[in-house]
Design a protein around this motif. Structure first.
Motif, PDB file in Angstrom:
ATOM      1  N   HIS A  66      28.072  -1.681 -27.447  1.00 53.71           N
ATOM      2  CA  HIS A  66      26.923  -1.201 -28.203  1.00 53.71           C
ATOM      3  C   HIS A  66      26.822  -1.777 -29.620  1.00 53.71           C
ATOM      4  CE1 HIS A  66      26.694   2.613 -25.436  1.00 53.71           C
ATOM      5  NE2 HIS A  66      26.566   1.471 -24.788  1.00 53.71           N
ATOM      6  N   ALA A  67      27.940  -1.868 -30.329  1.00 56.12           N
ATOM      7  CA  ALA A  67      27.882  -2.288 -31.738  1.00 56.12           C
ATOM      8  C   ALA A  67      27.334  -3.701 -31.886  1.00 56.12           C
ATOM      9  CB  ALA A  67      29.266  -2.176 -32.375  1.00 56.12           C
ATOM     10  N   ALA A  68      27.803  -4.625 -31.070  1.00 54.45           N
ATOM     11  CA  ALA A  68      27.331  -6.010 -31.178  1.00 54.45           C
ATOM     12  C   ALA A  68      25.851  -6.112 -30.837  1.00 54.45           C
ATOM     13  CB  ALA A  68      28.146  -6.920 -30.260  1.00 54.45           C
ATOM     14  N   ALA A  69      25.396  -5.315 -29.869  1.00 50.27           N
ATOM     15  CA  ALA A  69      23.980  -5.333 -29.499  1.00 50.27           C
ATOM     16  C   ALA A  69      23.106  -4.856 -30.644  1.00 50.27           C
ATOM     17  CB  ALA A  69      23.758  -4.475 -28.263  1.00 50.27           C
ATOM     18  N   ALA A  90      24.841   9.406 -22.188  1.00 47.40           N
ATOM     19  CA  ALA A  90      25.129   8.066 -22.695  1.00 47.40           C
ATOM     20  C   ALA A  90      24.173   7.665 -23.811  1.00 47.40           C
ATOM     21  CB  ALA A  90      25.042   7.044 -21.552  1.00 47.40           C
ATOM     22  N   MET A  91      22.925   8.130 -23.730  1.00 47.77           N
ATOM     23  CA  MET A  91      21.906   7.626 -24.645  1.00 47.77           C
ATOM     24  C   MET A  91      21.965   8.254 -26.035  1.00 47.77           C
ATOM     25  SD  MET A  91      18.582   7.146 -22.154  1.00 47.77           S
ATOM     26  CE  MET A  91      17.672   6.172 -23.388  1.00 47.77           C
ATOM     27  N   LEU A  92      22.223   9.544 -26.126  1.00 48.86           N
ATOM     28  CA  LEU A  92      22.176  10.191 -27.445  1.00 48.86           C
ATOM     29  C   LEU A  92      23.257   9.681 -28.398  1.00 48.86           C
ATOM     30  CD1 LEU A  92      21.093  13.850 -26.597  1.00 48.86           C
ATOM     31  CD2 LEU A  92      19.701  11.901 -27.336  1.00 48.86           C
ATOM     32  N   PRO A  93      24.507   9.499 -27.948  1.00 50.83           N
ATOM     33  CA  PRO A  93      25.494   8.896 -28.865  1.00 50.83           C
ATOM     34  C   PRO A  93      25.083   7.495 -29.310  1.00 50.83           C
ATOM     35  CG  PRO A  93      26.611   9.949 -27.027  1.00 50.83           C
ATOM     36  CD  PRO A  93      25.147   9.944 -26.695  1.00 50.83           C
ATOM     37  N   PHE A  94      24.507   6.712 -28.400  1.00 50.03           N
ATOM     38  CA  PHE A  94      24.039   5.374 -28.758  1.00 50.03           C
ATOM     39  C   PHE A  94      22.921   5.455 -29.790  1.00 50.03           C
ATOM     40  CE2 PHE A  94      20.781   2.118 -28.198  1.00 50.03           C
ATOM     41  CZ  PHE A  94      21.506   0.967 -28.463  1.00 50.03           C
ATOM     42  N   LEU A  95      21.998   6.379 -29.615  1.00 47.01           N
ATOM     43  CA  LEU A  95      20.872   6.482 -30.539  1.00 47.01           C
ATOM     44  C   LEU A  95      21.337   6.913 -31.933  1.00 47.01           C
ATOM     45  CD1 LEU A  95      18.159   8.014 -28.220  1.00 47.01           C
ATOM     46  CD2 LEU A  95      18.334   5.666 -29.038  1.00 47.01           C
ATOM     47  N   ARG A  96      22.320   7.779 -31.997  1.00 40.10           N
ATOM     48  CA  ARG A  96      22.876   8.142 -33.313  1.00 40.10           C
ATOM     49  C   ARG A  96      23.554   6.933 -33.949  1.00 40.10           C
ATOM     50  NH1 ARG A  96      23.554  13.281 -30.589  1.00 40.10           N
ATOM     51  NH2 ARG A  96      25.532  12.628 -29.684  1.00 40.10           N
ATOM     52  N   ARG A  99      20.770   4.577 -35.262  1.00 38.71           N
ATOM     53  CA  ARG A  99      20.210   5.022 -36.544  1.00 38.71           C
ATOM     54  C   ARG A  99      21.157   4.674 -37.693  1.00 38.71           C
ATOM     55  NH1 ARG A  99      19.328  11.320 -37.510  1.00 38.71           N
ATOM     56  NH2 ARG A  99      21.601  11.173 -37.464  1.00 38.71           N
ATOM     57  N   ALA A 100      22.442   4.910 -37.498  1.00 41.42           N
ATOM     58  CA  ALA A 100      23.420   4.592 -38.545  1.00 41.42           C
ATOM     59  C   ALA A 100      23.495   3.094 -38.805  1.00 41.42           C
ATOM     60  CB  ALA A 100      24.802   5.127 -38.139  1.00 41.42           C
ATOM     61  N   ALA A 101      23.187   2.281 -37.772  1.00 45.29           N
ATOM     62  CA  ALA A 101      23.258   0.820 -37.907  1.00 45.29           C
ATOM     63  C   ALA A 101      21.997   0.223 -38.533  1.00 45.29           C
ATOM     64  CB  ALA A 101      23.501   0.194 -36.534  1.00 45.29           C
ATOM     65  N   GLY A 102      20.980   1.057 -38.787  1.00 41.76           N
ATOM     66  CA  GLY A 102      19.785   0.560 -39.453  1.00 41.76           C
ATOM     67  C   GLY A 102      18.535   0.471 -38.601  1.00 41.76           C
ATOM     68  N   VAL A 103      18.608   0.934 -37.357  1.00 36.02           N
ATOM     69  CA  VAL A 103      17.406   0.962 -36.518  1.00 36.02           C
ATOM     70  C   VAL A 103      16.474   2.045 -37.052  1.00 36.02           C
ATOM     71  CG1 VAL A 103      16.517   1.479 -34.212  1.00 36.02           C
ATOM     72  CG2 VAL A 103      18.588   0.094 -34.477  1.00 36.02           C
ATOM     73  N   HIS A 104      15.204   1.684 -37.281  1.00 35.91           N
ATOM     74  CA  HIS A 104      14.262   2.673 -37.805  1.00 35.91           C
ATOM     75  C   HIS A 104      13.119   2.998 -36.850  1.00 35.91           C
ATOM     76  CE1 HIS A 104      11.379  -0.501 -38.686  1.00 35.91           C
ATOM     77  NE2 HIS A 104      12.316  -1.161 -39.336  1.00 35.91           N
ATOM     78  N   ARG A 105      13.003   2.231 -35.745  1.00 42.45           N
ATOM     79  CA  ARG A 105      11.960   2.540 -34.767  1.00 42.45           C
ATOM     80  C   ARG A 105      12.539   2.426 -33.365  1.00 42.45           C
ATOM     81  NH1 ARG A 105       5.703   0.536 -34.608  1.00 42.45           N
ATOM     82  NH2 ARG A 105       6.039   0.720 -36.854  1.00 42.45           N
ATOM     83  N   ALA A 106      12.229   3.428 -32.538  1.00 47.66           N
ATOM     84  CA  ALA A 106      12.702   3.439 -31.159  1.00 47.66           C
ATOM     85  C   ALA A 106      11.544   3.764 -30.236  1.00 47.66           C
ATOM     86  CB  ALA A 106      13.817   4.467 -30.975  1.00 47.66           C
ATOM     87  N   VAL A 107      11.412   2.974 -29.172  1.00 51.46           N
ATOM     88  CA  VAL A 107      10.395   3.207 -28.150  1.00 51.46           C
ATOM     89  C   VAL A 107      11.121   3.424 -26.828  1.00 51.46           C
ATOM     90  CG1 VAL A 107       8.442   2.223 -26.894  1.00 51.46           C
ATOM     91  CG2 VAL A 107       8.662   1.854 -29.376  1.00 51.46           C
ATOM     92  N   LEU A 108      10.907   4.588 -26.248  1.00 53.27           N
ATOM     93  CA  LEU A 108      11.623   5.012 -25.048  1.00 53.27           C
ATOM     94  C   LEU A 108      10.712   4.923 -23.833  1.00 53.27           C
ATOM     95  CD1 LEU A 108      13.952   6.587 -23.531  1.00 53.27           C
ATOM     96  CD2 LEU A 108      12.805   8.686 -24.293  1.00 53.27           C
ATOM     97  N   LEU A 109      11.220   4.348 -22.750  1.00 49.75           N
ATOM     98  CA  LEU A 109      10.512   4.365 -21.478  1.00 49.75           C
ATOM     99  C   LEU A 109      10.913   5.620 -20.716  1.00 49.75           C
ATOM    100  CD1 LEU A 109       8.614   2.772 -19.520  1.00 49.75           C
ATOM    101  CD2 LEU A 109      10.713   2.015 -18.387  1.00 49.75           C
ATOM    102  N   SER A 110       9.932   6.499 -20.492  1.00 49.38           N
ATOM    103  CA  SER A 110      10.160   7.698 -19.705  1.00 49.38           C
ATOM    104  C   SER A 110       9.250   7.640 -18.489  1.00 49.38           C
ATOM    105  CB  SER A 110       9.908   8.948 -20.566  1.00 49.38           C
ATOM    106  OG  SER A 110      10.155  10.133 -19.830  1.00 49.38           O
ATOM    107  N   SER A 111       8.645   8.747 -18.126  1.00 52.04           N
ATOM    108  CA  SER A 111       7.801   8.815 -16.926  1.00 52.04           C
ATOM    109  C   SER A 111       6.707   9.847 -17.139  1.00 52.04           C
ATOM    110  CB  SER A 111       8.647   9.205 -15.713  1.00 52.04           C
ATOM    111  OG  SER A 111       7.836   9.655 -14.643  1.00 52.04           O
ATOM    112  N   SER A 112       5.548   9.581 -16.566  1.00 54.45           N
ATOM    113  CA  SER A 112       4.456  10.552 -16.644  1.00 54.45           C
ATOM    114  C   SER A 112       4.852  11.885 -16.017  1.00 54.45           C
ATOM    115  CB  SER A 112       3.210   9.995 -15.944  1.00 54.45           C
ATOM    116  OG  SER A 112       3.479   9.732 -14.575  1.00 54.45           O
ATOM    117  N   ALA A 113       5.815  11.844 -15.108  1.00 57.75           N
ATOM    118  CA  ALA A 113       6.229  13.053 -14.391  1.00 57.75           C
ATOM    119  C   ALA A 113       7.228  13.898 -15.166  1.00 57.75           C
ATOM    120  CB  ALA A 113       6.823  12.670 -13.040  1.00 57.75           C
TER     121      ALA A 113
END
Length: 291
Positions: A66-69, A90-96, A99-113
């Motif tokens: 994750h860190a290198a990505a 898996a996703m929430l620890p990565f998202l935290r 944010r700490a690494a400097g990401v300021h915008r996130a777009v998530l693919l979910s589902s209409s359902a």
């Protein structure tokens, strides 16, 4: 590189990390970003080459990747781990970490359902606004490419001339993955960010009977929709994916049968400035390409 910045003014953006960059929407999103001159880091398990992008190894379940990505990234397109009934683990620890690494915008693919706070990725949807000031959740309907690519429906169409579902006569606003990618690029690069969820559909709601008839008409290959009971569909899916995920997919079919996906939205038109592609047009394009 100069692009429209996140505040609606002209400025320099950093790098967009596209997770699942070899997948159905990830590959198209990475390609569109690169073609528009954005720096793209294309994340996949094998760091597969992606034209115009920097490949990087990434696995949701291997935190060491994750860190290198994330290094130097300021925005991220999130494809949840495939077949995981609890992606938040898996996703929430990565998202935290993001944010700490400097990401300021996130777009998530979910589902209409799956609504905010719903099962599976709905939990991640619910958490996203608290993690990032700039965000969007894409909630597309079922992909048109499910009938033309490597999905189980596409394989059964090719091998047997059959589509099997528990959707009965329920209709779905099937959407082209290219339209999803076009919206993803706007959500990642427009200023300001959408800061909402976006339900994406094609221009019409179709039943699987309609889909089978249209494939038959356009391709000349006889295809039928075989309606299965919910339990039979669940058990069939459980031979292909984990049992919990199979049960969830069968439940989604049952929801379609009850009318949950019988809708169309104007989101693609509103965000991209052009109408969404119709299923017949996609099929005709596939036929022209000789597929």
């Amino acid at each position: 590189m100069t692009t429209t910045g996140t505040t609606g003014t002209t400025g320099t953006t950093g790098t967009t990390l596209v997770i699942g960059a070899t997948g159905t929407t990830g590959s198209r999103t990475a390609a569109r970003l690169a073609a528009a001159g954005h720096r793209v880091r294309a994340a996949s398990r094998r760091a597969a080459p992606v034209a115009g992008a920097e490949p990087v190894p990434f696995d949701w379940h291997v935190p060491a990747t994750h860190a290198a990505a994330l290094d130097g990234v300021d925005r991220v397109y999130l494809i949840p781990p495939v077949g995981d009934s609890d992606p938040a683990a898996a996703m929430l620890p990565f998202l935290r970490q993001a944010r700490a690494a400097g990401v300021h915008r996130a777009v998530l693919l979910s589902s209409s359902a799956i609504p905010e706070g719903g099962p599976a990725v709905g939990t991640v949807h619910q958490a996203l606004p608290g993690l990032f000031e700039q965000w969007a959740v894409l909630r597309p309907s079922w992909f048109m490419q499910n009938f033309t690519g490597t999905h189980a429906h596409a394989r059964s169409i090719r091998d047997e001339g059959v589509i099997r579902t528990a959707t009965e006569g329920g209709r779905v606003g099937f959407v082209d993955a290219e339209d999803i990618a076009a919206v993803a690029v706007r959500a990642l690069t427009d200023g300001p960010a959408p800061n909402t969820d976006l339900v994406l559909t094609g221009p019409e709601a179709l039943s699987h009977d309609d889909i089978a008839a249209m494939i038959t008409e356009v391709t000349g290959r006889a295809v039928i929709h075989r309606r299965l009971p919910h339990e039979q569909m669940r058990d069939r899916l459980a031979t292909q994916v984990p049992v919990e995920f199979a049960a969830m997919l069968a439940d989604l079919d049952r929801a379609i049968a009850k009318g949950a996906e019988d809708r169309v939205t104007d989101t693609v038109q509103r965000l991209t400035g052009r109408p969404p592609r119709a299923f017949r047009a996609l099929l005709e394009g596939e036929v022209r390409r000789g597929s």
